[in-house]
Design a protein around this motif. Sequence first.
Motif, mmCIF file in Angstrom:
data_model
loop_
_atom_site.group_PDB
_atom_site.id
_atom_site.type_symbol
_atom_site.label_atom_id
_atom_site.label_comp_id
_atom_site.label_asym_id
_atom_site.label_seq_id
_atom_site.Cartn_x
_atom_site.Cartn_y
_atom_site.Cartn_z
ATOM 1 N N ALA A 119 50.456 81.111 43.264
ATOM 2 C CA ALA A 119 51.732 81.256 43.975
ATOM 3 C C ALA A 119 52.296 79.902 44.367
ATOM 4 N N HIS A 120 51.441 78.992 44.802
ATOM 5 C CA HIS A 120 51.895 77.654 45.196
ATOM 6 C C HIS A 120 52.405 76.868 43.992
ATOM 7 N N GLU A 121 51.765 77.044 42.834
ATOM 8 C CA GLU A 121 52.241 76.358 41.624
ATOM 9 C C GLU A 121 53.589 76.897 41.172
ATOM 10 N N LEU A 122 53.830 78.199 41.369
ATOM 11 C CA LEU A 122 55.120 78.777 40.992
ATOM 12 C C LEU A 122 56.232 78.389 41.973
ATOM 13 N N ASP A 123 55.887 78.198 43.236
ATOM 14 C CA ASP A 123 56.894 77.848 44.259
ATOM 15 C C ASP A 123 56.306 76.758 45.159
ATOM 16 N N PRO A 124 56.330 75.505 44.714
ATOM 17 C CA PRO A 124 55.678 74.437 45.482
ATOM 18 C C PRO A 124 56.347 74.132 46.821
ATOM 19 N N VAL A 125 57.605 74.529 47.009
ATOM 20 C CA VAL A 125 58.314 74.175 48.238
ATOM 21 C C VAL A 125 58.116 75.199 49.344
ATOM 22 N N CYS A 126 57.472 76.310 49.056
ATOM 23 C CA CYS A 126 57.270 77.355 50.070
ATOM 24 C C CYS A 126 56.158 76.918 51.024
ATOM 25 N N THR A 127 56.490 76.792 52.281
ATOM 26 C CA THR A 127 55.501 76.365 53.276
ATOM 27 C C THR A 127 54.462 77.449 53.554
ATOM 28 N N ASP A 128 54.854 78.723 53.447
ATOM 29 C CA ASP A 128 53.896 79.806 53.674
ATOM 30 C C ASP A 128 52.742 79.740 52.680
ATOM 31 N N HIS A 129 53.065 79.523 51.409
ATOM 32 C CA HIS A 129 52.028 79.448 50.393
ATOM 33 C C HIS A 129 51.125 78.235 50.625
ATOM 34 N N GLU A 130 51.722 77.132 51.011
ATOM 35 C CA GLU A 130 50.931 75.921 51.236
ATOM 36 C C GLU A 130 49.982 76.089 52.419
ATOM 37 N N GLU A 131 50.452 76.677 53.504
ATOM 38 C CA GLU A 131 49.594 76.883 54.682
ATOM 39 C C GLU A 131 48.465 77.872 54.379
ATOM 40 N N ASN A 132 48.793 78.942 53.695
ATOM 41 C CA ASN A 132 47.751 79.913 53.354
ATOM 42 C C ASN A 132 46.703 79.304 52.418
ATOM 43 N N LEU A 133 47.154 78.467 51.495
ATOM 44 C CA LEU A 133 46.214 77.830 50.574
ATOM 45 C C LEU A 133 45.289 76.876 51.318
ATOM 46 N N GLU A 134 45.819 76.108 52.254
ATOM 47 C CA GLU A 134 44.973 75.199 53.036
ATOM 48 C C GLU A 134 43.932 75.972 53.851
ATOM 49 N N ARG A 135 44.319 77.105 54.393
ATOM 50 C CA ARG A 135 43.360 77.906 55.149
ATOM 51 C C ARG A 135 42.253 78.446 54.244
ATOM 52 N N LEU A 136 42.607 78.907 53.065
ATOM 53 C CA LEU A 136 41.608 79.461 52.149
ATOM 54 C C LEU A 136 40.701 78.378 51.583
ATOM 55 N N MET A 137 41.220 77.175 51.411
ATOM 56 C CA MET A 137 40.393 76.093 50.870
ATOM 57 C C MET A 137 39.239 75.764 51.803
ATOM 58 N N ARG A 138 39.420 75.991 53.086
ATOM 59 C CA ARG A 138 38.345 75.726 54.049
ATOM 60 C C ARG A 138 37.290 76.830 54.057
ATOM 61 N N ARG A 139 37.578 77.967 53.427
ATOM 62 C CA ARG A 139 36.653 79.104 53.438
ATOM 63 C C ARG A 139 35.826 79.235 52.164
ATOM 64 N N ILE A 140 36.133 78.469 51.159
ATOM 65 C CA ILE A 140 35.426 78.601 49.882
ATOM 66 C C ILE A 140 34.438 77.456 49.724
ATOM 67 N N PRO A 141 33.448 77.577 48.834
ATOM 68 C CA PRO A 141 32.485 76.494 48.626
ATOM 69 C C PRO A 141 33.157 75.196 48.184
ATOM 70 N N LEU A 142 32.502 74.085 48.498
ATOM 71 C CA LEU A 142 33.079 72.781 48.184
ATOM 72 C C LEU A 142 33.248 72.581 46.675
#
Length: 397
Positions: free
Chosen positions: A182-205
């Motif tokens: 979703a972030h790659e399709l719409d890079p300017v959407c702040t909602d997608h960027e914030e959700n992606l940052e939150r999920l990146m902290r929950r997955i393995p390194l």
Amino acid sequence: MSTHPPKQESEIDSLMSFAHGVACLLKLFCLPFFSHAVLLDEYLYWSACITQAQEPNPLSSRDGRRLKPVPKQWKLTAPALTRKLLETMQKLHSMQVGLLLTAWGSSKQPDKASLALMRGFAYIQAGRHEQALKDARVVLAYGPKGSGQQGICGWPWAHSLHSAALEGLQDNVAAALAMQTAHELDPVCTDHEENLERLMRRIPLAVAGVLEVEGSLGLQHWLAEEEERKKPEFLKQRPKYYYYYEWMKQRIHATHPVLPEPVVDKLLTMPANDLDLILQHKEGTAWKVDELMGVLEQGGPALLQGYSVQGLSWEQVKKLKGPNLVGLGMGPGPAPGEGLLEHGLDRHEQLKLQAPKQGLLEGSAPKLHPRMDLPACIVDTADDSGDEQDDLDALIY
């Protein structure tokens, strides 16, 4: 007095389409304070469309008119669905207005993908993530495909819905992958960027590193490789004759561990029986290896690739298994019958000499059980033994 109801209905539909389009444009661009006004309540409109779309189909009660009905254990009542749609539209107002403009500008009603998208977000608000995941998959299948995205859905919010449903089901890796798309399709959407940052902290390194460096496609390939690696051996995808080639390579490397790869590949092109016979004997393997190494040193890999390798000659096989060979047999040892023939005797005389050893003469034949009752004709025949030489000749010929 003639009336034309179909014409009047079409005119009413056209007026409603125009009025609703103008209202959406005013809400989106000109008059933001109309977002809570009752001009044309979008959430009521979406609720009515979704309710009608998921009604049982007259031709198949298992299927809806446009959407598959929600299972009873997850289904929201009509008032609850309306409330959740209102909550959804307060967060995703611009998205649903775009869907309405597209729908009323083309078919005058939302399509299947739009209805599934709105219903999916409503069920996300209700915490029914199982149903939201089903709707997300419908949107990804029926939504418009993006250009240059290898056939994936071009709606960023479809992937956002997919991510939210997966996150609610505790599948954070798949949720991060969907949100990255979703972030790659719409890079300017702040909602997608914030959700992606939150999920990146929950997955393995390791997963987060692949996703950050290689993007969604890189993570898809990495996950596919990891899944294949974790499968048991009998479920892994292997090329044709994979285990045969691996077995033959092990046997070749047992006697010649540092052979060049072109020579090993050339040995594997031999017929299975010829290669198996060669590998049973170190001397036979050395003959073929020396032959192919000479070709490789003389003309390089190109000449070796076109070289026609032959199996062992009969003389070479006799050197490996013995000079009196009468058959190849099985295994690396002498063939059955090795040493049977002796120089100076023909085959007839040799068989006569071997007959006593094999129990073919009188006195060596197996005896019958003493209690076995035989017919008289067989007993009479057994008593008349006849000529031993005739029996032996009949056996030989």
